[in-house]
Design a protein around this motif. Structure first.
Motif, PDB file in Angstrom:
ATOM      1  N   GLN A 131       5.502  -4.186  -7.759  1.00  0.00           N
ATOM      2  CA  GLN A 131       4.362  -4.783  -7.062  1.00  0.00           C
ATOM      3  C   GLN A 131       4.485  -6.311  -7.034  1.00  0.00           C
ATOM      4  O   GLN A 131       4.207  -6.945  -6.014  1.00  0.00           O
ATOM      5  CB  GLN A 131       3.051  -4.360  -7.729  1.00  0.00           C
ATOM      6  CG  GLN A 131       2.664  -2.918  -7.451  1.00  0.00           C
ATOM      7  CD  GLN A 131       1.406  -2.507  -8.179  1.00  0.00           C
ATOM      8  OE1 GLN A 131       1.382  -2.332  -9.386  1.00  0.00           O
ATOM      9  NE2 GLN A 131       0.322  -2.361  -7.431  1.00  0.00           N
ATOM     10  N   ALA A 165       3.620   4.395  -7.159  1.00  0.00           N
ATOM     11  CA  ALA A 165       2.840   4.018  -8.339  1.00  0.00           C
ATOM     12  C   ALA A 165       1.742   5.024  -8.675  1.00  0.00           C
ATOM     13  O   ALA A 165       1.498   5.307  -9.852  1.00  0.00           O
ATOM     14  CB  ALA A 165       2.239   2.625  -8.138  1.00  0.00           C
ATOM     15  N   GLU A 166       1.066   5.558  -7.653  1.00  0.00           N
ATOM     16  CA  GLU A 166      -0.047   6.478  -7.895  1.00  0.00           C
ATOM     17  C   GLU A 166       0.315   7.923  -7.559  1.00  0.00           C
ATOM     18  O   GLU A 166      -0.565   8.781  -7.488  1.00  0.00           O
ATOM     19  CB  GLU A 166      -1.260   6.039  -7.063  1.00  0.00           C
ATOM     20  CG  GLU A 166      -1.780   4.660  -7.455  1.00  0.00           C
ATOM     21  CD  GLU A 166      -2.889   4.158  -6.545  1.00  0.00           C
ATOM     22  OE1 GLU A 166      -3.180   4.842  -5.531  1.00  0.00           O
ATOM     23  OE2 GLU A 166      -3.463   3.101  -6.843  1.00  0.00           O
ATOM     24  N   LEU A 209       2.047   1.829  -3.536  1.00  0.00           N
ATOM     25  CA  LEU A 209       0.974   2.379  -4.376  1.00  0.00           C
ATOM     26  C   LEU A 209       0.783   3.868  -4.097  1.00  0.00           C
ATOM     27  O   LEU A 209       0.678   4.681  -5.027  1.00  0.00           O
ATOM     28  CB  LEU A 209      -0.336   1.638  -4.120  1.00  0.00           C
ATOM     29  CG  LEU A 209      -0.512   0.279  -4.780  1.00  0.00           C
ATOM     30  CD1 LEU A 209      -1.807  -0.370  -4.324  1.00  0.00           C
ATOM     31  CD2 LEU A 209      -0.510   0.411  -6.302  1.00  0.00           C
ATOM     32  N   LYS A 258       0.838  -1.216   0.000  1.00  0.00           N
ATOM     33  CA  LYS A 258       0.000   0.000   0.000  1.00  0.00           C
ATOM     34  C   LYS A 258       0.869   1.260   0.000  1.00  0.00           C
ATOM     35  O   LYS A 258       0.533   2.257  -0.652  1.00  0.00           O
ATOM     36  CB  LYS A 258      -0.928  -0.010   1.206  1.00  0.00           C
ATOM     37  CG  LYS A 258      -2.018  -1.072   1.120  1.00  0.00           C
ATOM     38  CD  LYS A 258      -2.870  -1.111   2.385  1.00  0.00           C
ATOM     39  CE  LYS A 258      -3.950  -2.191   2.281  1.00  0.00           C
ATOM     40  NZ  LYS A 258      -4.744  -2.295   3.541  1.00  0.00           N
ATOM     41  N   ASN A 287       6.365  -0.110 -12.252  1.00  0.00           N
ATOM     42  CA  ASN A 287       5.468  -0.210 -11.098  1.00  0.00           C
ATOM     43  C   ASN A 287       4.934  -1.628 -10.945  1.00  0.00           C
ATOM     44  O   ASN A 287       4.876  -2.181  -9.836  1.00  0.00           O
ATOM     45  CB  ASN A 287       4.292   0.760 -11.253  1.00  0.00           C
ATOM     46  CG  ASN A 287       4.698   2.211 -11.083  1.00  0.00           C
ATOM     47  OD1 ASN A 287       5.772   2.511 -10.571  1.00  0.00           O
ATOM     48  ND2 ASN A 287       3.848   3.113 -11.531  1.00  0.00           N
TER      49      ASN A 287
END
Length: 301
Positions: free
Chosen positions: A183, A155-156, A151, A148, A179
């Motif tokens: 993950q 990634a986000e 992310l 998390k 990414n």
């Protein structure tokens, strides 16, 4: 490793680049494989970012311990984050250590402004604070938290995307691949096994051959495939088709024609997904329609 979709993406990027700036085929192919290998650098840079957040937390604890007047939290700091089992395995991974040793530019300076700002955002966030309050150490909890965290802050994180894009222009297009690799790496780590093997870029010679052949077949048959495309346009001139749409379609047609063992639906679906990455919002519908019609005309299964 790159899946076939990502390999197709790199072929599409290379063909598009060729029609923007034509070069000899061997140069184009060399640049394509160089670009593929550069994704590995981004992959390691992202892993190093996670490890550096841990290193920064350790550094902050050392600073606190050396203060003349200490708070209770500095005397007995919460070590849950720095003892995260997944972070430790990533930090100790010999392939990461070796590659980072060979590429000093992939290491993060603990005084890097972006790293420090991210660390501050992370430690003040609710998810981090809730994690630090939890009792005990569970590998599953550690793994979920790092997943998390990755992310949220990599990634986000558009700021991270901009940061790496400024460092290497091609990474702007490739970050979604890196990414996905990170993950998978986090998800593959096992509690009772050493984390020794990171993801390779090209699985084997078969994948490398696929990439080279698809690039060559697309360029060698460009005019013929343009004609096939033109014949299936309804009330639309070929000149009005966007270059990226044309590149995706001619590459897909080249694969449909020259790789008969791959089912047509698989190929069509792959290029629809590629269109979602590189083309306009409605391009995937257009591309799906043209390729579906082409396969039906040829009775291509």
């Amino acid at each position: 490793m790159l899946g076939r979709r990502q390999i197709r993406e790199k072929v599409v990027e290379s063909v598009y680049s060729y029609y923007q700036n034509p070069v000899k085929f061997d140069v184009l192919e060399k640049n394509m494989f160089y670009g593929i290998e550069k994704i590995y650098n981004l992959y390691i840079l992202e892993i190093n970012f996670l490890v550096s957040l841990k290193n920064l937390a350790e550094n902050q604890m050392e600073i606190g311990k050396n203060k003349y007047i200490k708070t209770d939290s500095e005397i007995n700091p919460n070590q849950k984050f720095i003892n995260n089992q997944v972070l430790i395995k990533l930090e100790e991974n010999p392939e990461r250590l070796f590659f980072s040793g060979q590429h000093a530019d992939l290491k993060w300076d603990l005084h890097d402004d972006f790293l420090v700002r991210t660390f501050q955002r992370m430690t003040s966030g609710k998810r981090y604070q809730d994690f630090m309050k939890e009792d005990g150490y569970s590998f599953d909890d550690d793994q979920k938290f790092i997943g998390k965290l990755f992310l949220r802050y990599v990634a986000e994180n558009e700021d991270f995307h901009d940061y790496v894009g400024d460092r290497e222009l091609t990474w702007t297009d490739d970050i979604h691949i890196a990414n996905s690799m990170v993950q998978k790496t986090i998800g593959f780590i096992k509690e009772n096994e050493d984390s020794r093997t990171l993801i390779k870029m090209i699985k084997d010679e078969e994948d490398k051959s696929f990439a080279g052949k698809l690039l060559r077949d697309t360029l060698n048959n460009w005019e013929a495939n343009e004609k096939k495309l033109s014949e299936r346009l309804e009330n639309w001139d070929l000149e009005r088709v966007a270059l990226m749409d044309k590149v995706i379609l001619t590459t897909a047609i080249a694969e449909l024609d020259n790789f008969p063992l791959t089912p047509s639906r698989v190929i069509i679906n792959e290029y629809i997904e590629i269109a979602k990455v590189f083309a306009t919002d409605r391009s995937n519908i257009f591309i799906n329609g043209i390729l579906d019609k082409y396969c039906k005309d040829l009775n291509r299964i």
